[in-house]
Motif scaffolding. Sequence first.
Motif, short mmCIF file in Angstrom:
data_model
loop_
_atom_site.label_atom_id
_atom_site.label_comp_id
_atom_site.label_asym_id
_atom_site.label_seq_id
_atom_site.Cartn_x
_atom_site.Cartn_y
_atom_site.Cartn_z
N GLY A 44 0.82 -1.21 0.00
CA GLY A 44 0.00 0.00 0.00
C GLY A 44 0.85 1.26 0.00
O GLY A 44 0.57 2.22 -0.72
N LEU A 45 1.90 1.26 0.82
CA LEU A 45 2.79 2.42 0.85
C LEU A 45 3.51 2.62 -0.48
O LEU A 45 3.67 3.75 -0.95
CB LEU A 45 3.82 2.27 1.98
CG LEU A 45 3.26 2.38 3.41
CD1 LEU A 45 4.31 1.94 4.42
CD2 LEU A 45 2.79 3.78 3.69
N ILE A 46 3.92 1.51 -1.10
CA ILE A 46 4.61 1.60 -2.39
C ILE A 46 3.65 2.13 -3.46
O ILE A 46 4.01 3.02 -4.25
CB ILE A 46 5.17 0.22 -2.80
CG1 ILE A 46 6.27 -0.23 -1.84
CG2 ILE A 46 5.65 0.21 -4.24
CD1 ILE A 46 7.51 0.60 -1.86
N LEU A 47 2.43 1.59 -3.52
CA LEU A 47 1.46 2.08 -4.50
C LEU A 47 1.13 3.55 -4.28
O LEU A 47 1.04 4.33 -5.23
CB LEU A 47 0.17 1.25 -4.43
CG LEU A 47 0.22 -0.12 -5.09
CD1 LEU A 47 -1.08 -0.87 -4.85
CD2 LEU A 47 0.47 0.02 -6.58
N MET A 48 1.00 3.94 -3.02
CA MET A 48 0.73 5.35 -2.73
C MET A 48 1.93 6.21 -3.12
O MET A 48 1.76 7.33 -3.60
CB MET A 48 0.41 5.51 -1.24
CG MET A 48 -0.23 6.80 -0.91
SD MET A 48 -1.83 6.93 -1.72
CE MET A 48 -2.13 8.64 -1.47
N GLY A 49 3.13 5.68 -2.93
CA GLY A 49 4.33 6.40 -3.34
C GLY A 49 4.38 6.62 -4.84
O GLY A 49 4.70 7.72 -5.31
N PHE A 50 4.06 5.59 -5.61
CA PHE A 50 4.03 5.75 -7.07
C PHE A 50 2.93 6.72 -7.50
O PHE A 50 3.11 7.50 -8.43
CB PHE A 50 3.83 4.40 -7.77
CG PHE A 50 5.11 3.62 -7.90
CD1 PHE A 50 6.17 4.12 -8.63
CD2 PHE A 50 5.24 2.38 -7.31
CE1 PHE A 50 7.34 3.41 -8.77
CE2 PHE A 50 6.41 1.67 -7.43
CZ PHE A 50 7.47 2.18 -8.16
N TYR A 51 1.81 6.69 -6.81
CA TYR A 51 0.74 7.64 -7.11
C TYR A 51 1.21 9.07 -6.85
O TYR A 51 0.93 9.98 -7.64
CB TYR A 51 -0.50 7.31 -6.28
CG TYR A 51 -1.65 8.25 -6.54
CD1 TYR A 51 -2.39 8.16 -7.71
CD2 TYR A 51 -1.99 9.24 -5.62
CE1 TYR A 51 -3.45 9.02 -7.95
CE2 TYR A 51 -3.04 10.10 -5.86
CZ TYR A 51 -3.76 9.98 -7.03
OH TYR A 51 -4.79 10.84 -7.26
N CYS A 52 1.95 9.27 -5.76
CA CYS A 52 2.47 10.60 -5.44
C CYS A 52 3.50 11.04 -6.49
O CYS A 52 3.58 12.23 -6.80
CB CYS A 52 3.10 10.61 -4.05
SG CYS A 52 1.88 10.52 -2.73
N ILE A 53 4.27 10.11 -7.02
CA ILE A 53 5.20 10.45 -8.09
C ILE A 53 4.43 10.95 -9.30
O ILE A 53 4.79 11.95 -9.92
CB ILE A 53 6.10 9.25 -8.46
CG1 ILE A 53 7.11 8.99 -7.35
CG2 ILE A 53 6.82 9.49 -9.78
CD1 ILE A 53 7.94 7.75 -7.56
N LEU A 54 3.35 10.27 -9.65
CA LEU A 54 2.54 10.70 -10.79
C LEU A 54 1.90 12.06 -10.57
O LEU A 54 1.69 12.81 -11.51
CB LEU A 54 1.45 9.66 -11.09
CG LEU A 54 1.96 8.31 -11.58
CD1 LEU A 54 0.80 7.34 -11.71
CD2 LEU A 54 2.68 8.46 -12.90
N LYS A 55 1.60 12.38 -9.31
CA LYS A 55 1.00 13.67 -8.98
C LYS A 55 2.07 14.73 -8.70
O LYS A 55 1.75 15.83 -8.26
CB LYS A 55 0.08 13.53 -7.76
CG LYS A 55 -1.15 12.74 -8.06
CD LYS A 55 -1.98 13.49 -9.08
CE LYS A 55 -3.25 12.79 -9.39
NZ LYS A 55 -4.05 13.52 -10.36
N ARG A 56 3.33 14.40 -8.92
CA ARG A 56 4.48 15.30 -8.74
C ARG A 56 4.64 15.76 -7.29
O ARG A 56 5.03 16.88 -7.01
CB ARG A 56 4.39 16.49 -9.67
CG ARG A 56 4.37 16.09 -11.12
CD ARG A 56 4.64 17.25 -12.03
NE ARG A 56 4.53 16.90 -13.44
CZ ARG A 56 5.41 16.21 -14.15
NH1 ARG A 56 6.49 15.75 -13.56
NH2 ARG A 56 5.22 15.98 -15.42
N LYS A 57 4.34 14.88 -6.36
CA LYS A 57 4.58 15.13 -4.93
C LYS A 57 5.76 14.24 -4.52
O LYS A 57 5.60 13.22 -3.85
CB LYS A 57 3.33 14.81 -4.12
CG LYS A 57 2.15 15.68 -4.47
CD LYS A 57 0.93 15.32 -3.67
CE LYS A 57 -0.23 16.21 -4.08
NZ LYS A 57 -1.44 15.91 -3.33
#
Length: 101
Positions: A44-57
């Motif tokens: 979950g943390l990894i998926l959220m991390g990749f999502y944040c990369i896509l959102k430029r966070k």
Amino acid sequence: PAVGAPFKGDEQEVGCLLVLVALVKPDVILIDHGHFQYNSLILGLILMGFYCILKRKYYLACLLYTVAVHSKQMATYYSLAFLAALVGLTIQENKHSKTRH
């Protein structure tokens, strides 16, 4: 970027894609709760991390990845993917900033 190419679209499409990924590999989630402890947490943390990369966070993505690694060292398997995503986006942003000046 290459990492964001399949994610072009609105947030609903990205959410549907993440659900699809979870549905394609349900064995990881089912086996996880029976034998491997805390794998769902790091996934979950990894998926959220990749999502944040896509959102430029990027800072939040790095924080989530660091928490995942500190939770369970198995998260280091995703380190090359995180490195490639962050370096690729950095190079791409540098190219765009040079063309603007």
